[in-house]
Design a protein around this motif. Structure first.
Motif, PDB file in Angstrom:
ATOM      1  N   UNK A 287       1.001  -1.194  -0.095  1.00  0.00           N
ATOM      2  CA  UNK A 287      -0.027  -0.217  -0.158  1.00  0.00           C
ATOM      3  C   UNK A 287       0.951   1.072   0.068  1.00  0.00           C
ATOM      4  N   UNK A 288       0.644   2.124  -0.846  1.00  0.00           N
ATOM      5  CA  UNK A 288      -0.374   2.390  -1.901  1.00  0.00           C
ATOM      6  C   UNK A 288       0.259   2.301  -3.232  1.00  0.00           C
ATOM      7  N   UNK A 289       1.011   1.428  -3.637  1.00  0.00           N
ATOM      8  CA  UNK A 289       2.001   1.513  -4.831  1.00  0.00           C
ATOM      9  C   UNK A 289       1.715   0.462  -5.802  1.00  0.00           C
TER      10      UNK A 289
ATOM     11  N   UNK B 112      -3.238   4.206 -12.092  1.00  0.00           N
ATOM     12  CA  UNK B 112      -3.660   5.198 -10.948  1.00  0.00           C
ATOM     13  C   UNK B 112      -2.492   5.389 -10.019  1.00  0.00           C
ATOM     14  N   UNK B 113      -1.365   4.914 -10.528  1.00  0.00           N
ATOM     15  CA  UNK B 113      -0.296   5.136  -9.497  1.00  0.00           C
ATOM     16  C   UNK B 113       0.243   6.888  -9.384  1.00  0.00           C
ATOM     17  N   UNK B 114       0.187   7.241  -8.042  1.00  0.00           N
ATOM     18  CA  UNK B 114       0.653   8.885  -7.948  1.00  0.00           C
ATOM     19  C   UNK B 114       2.061   8.883  -8.421  1.00  0.00           C
ATOM     20  N   UNK B 115       3.185   8.142  -8.327  1.00  0.00           N
ATOM     21  CA  UNK B 115       4.588   8.456  -8.593  1.00  0.00           C
ATOM     22  C   UNK B 115       4.689   8.286 -10.303  1.00  0.00           C
ATOM     23  N   UNK B 116       3.946   7.435 -10.988  1.00  0.00           N
ATOM     24  CA  UNK B 116       3.976   7.297 -12.408  1.00  0.00           C
ATOM     25  C   UNK B 116       3.119   8.785 -12.901  1.00  0.00           C
ATOM     26  N   UNK B 117       2.161   9.165 -12.127  1.00  0.00           N
ATOM     27  CA  UNK B 117       1.447  10.538 -12.757  1.00  0.00           C
ATOM     28  C   UNK B 117       2.527  11.580 -12.569  1.00  0.00           C
ATOM     29  N   UNK B 118       3.157  11.742 -11.143  1.00  0.00           N
ATOM     30  CA  UNK B 118       3.901  12.768 -11.181  1.00  0.00           C
ATOM     31  C   UNK B 118       5.124  12.835 -11.957  1.00  0.00           C
ATOM     32  N   UNK B 119       5.511  11.683 -12.640  1.00  0.00           N
ATOM     33  CA  UNK B 119       6.694  11.549 -13.422  1.00  0.00           C
ATOM     34  C   UNK B 119       6.083  11.513 -15.094  1.00  0.00           C
ATOM     35  N   UNK B 120       4.822  11.930 -15.309  1.00  0.00           N
ATOM     36  CA  UNK B 120       3.989  12.024 -16.559  1.00  0.00           C
ATOM     37  C   UNK B 120       4.326  10.840 -17.332  1.00  0.00           C
TER      38      UNK B 120
END
Length: 234
Positions: free
Chosen positions: A144-146, A194-202
């Motif tokens: 959680x939560x990756x 829906x992963x936040x780190x992938x989103x931040x890294x575009x």
């Protein structure tokens, strides 16, 4: 309850289009940097096989490091990898388990320290004349939560050139999670889209290995593009 809340919140993201664009990395573009994350431990052993008997689907991770622009091999660079085990637990932080994220206050104050001396699923090697290193490991589990990922750090001497994460197709990890020892924990509710780190890294360009069957388990190949002038002291 916390897992359900996080899953619901993360579903507000949709990384699909960014991931599709990230599948192709321009020769002059560096692999996306994402830092070392909260579970990095300095001093990983110099070794090829990092499993230490940890059960899981065998994975041969083969990385090549090149310089962005020229795509020439970067020789003599140190490549360090680390990731969680099939149960979602990191060596050095076993006290936290797979669903108890470290306290945000401790992280912000830089007081987050390892809880044990274990070093399973951690290791480093130096790139050969062609820029290659490889590690014998396992497919990571989930926590959680990756989404499923492997951390990679590239440095040259005392200079850090890249800290990033490697990701896997969701259909691949779903198949892996249907078999022991992963099946006991069940399929991860946290996915790439829906992963936040992938989103931040575009979409995290350059962080998507090619997965293929191997003699034992699977093999993952990826080329990491780095810029020497972007290096900063760790």
């Amino acid at each position: 309850m916390r897992r359900r809340v996080l899953t619901t919140a993360l579903k507000r993201f949709d990384n699909g289009e960014n991931i599709r664009r990230a599948a192709t990395l321009d020769p002059h573009q560096a692999t996306a940097g994402q830092g070392n994350g909260p579970y990095h431990v300095p001093g990983s052993p110099m070794r090829r096989d990092i499993r230490e008997g940890r059960p899981g689907a065998p994975l041969l991770l083969r990385l090549r490091v090149v310089e962005a622009g020229t795509l020439s091999a970067l020789t003599g660079a140190t490549v360090e990898v680390w990731h969680c085990d099939a149960d979602g637990i990191y060596s050095g932080y076993q006290r936290y388990g797979a669903d108890k994220f470290p306290a945000l206050v401790s992280l912000s104050l830089r007081r987050f320290r390892p809880t044990d001396a274990a070093m399973f699923l951690r290791g480093q090697q130096v790139t050969d004349p062609a820029g290659f290193v490889e590690f014998q490991t396992i497919v990571p589990g989930w926590y959680t939560p990756r989404t499923i990922h492997i951390h990679v750090r590239v440095s040259l001497g005392a200079t850090s050139l890249l800290g990033t994460e490697l990701y896997f197709p969701d259909d691949f990890t779903a198949r892996i999670q249907s078999a022991p020892p992963y099946a006991g924990r069940g399929r991860s509710p946290f996915v790439n889209a829906h992963d936040i780190e992938i989103r931040l890294a575009k979409g995290s360009p350059g962080s998507w290995p090619v997965i293929r069957p191997a003699t034992e388990g699977h093999r993952a190949d990826v080329t990491l593009q780095v810029r020497r002038r972007d290096g900063v002291q760790p």
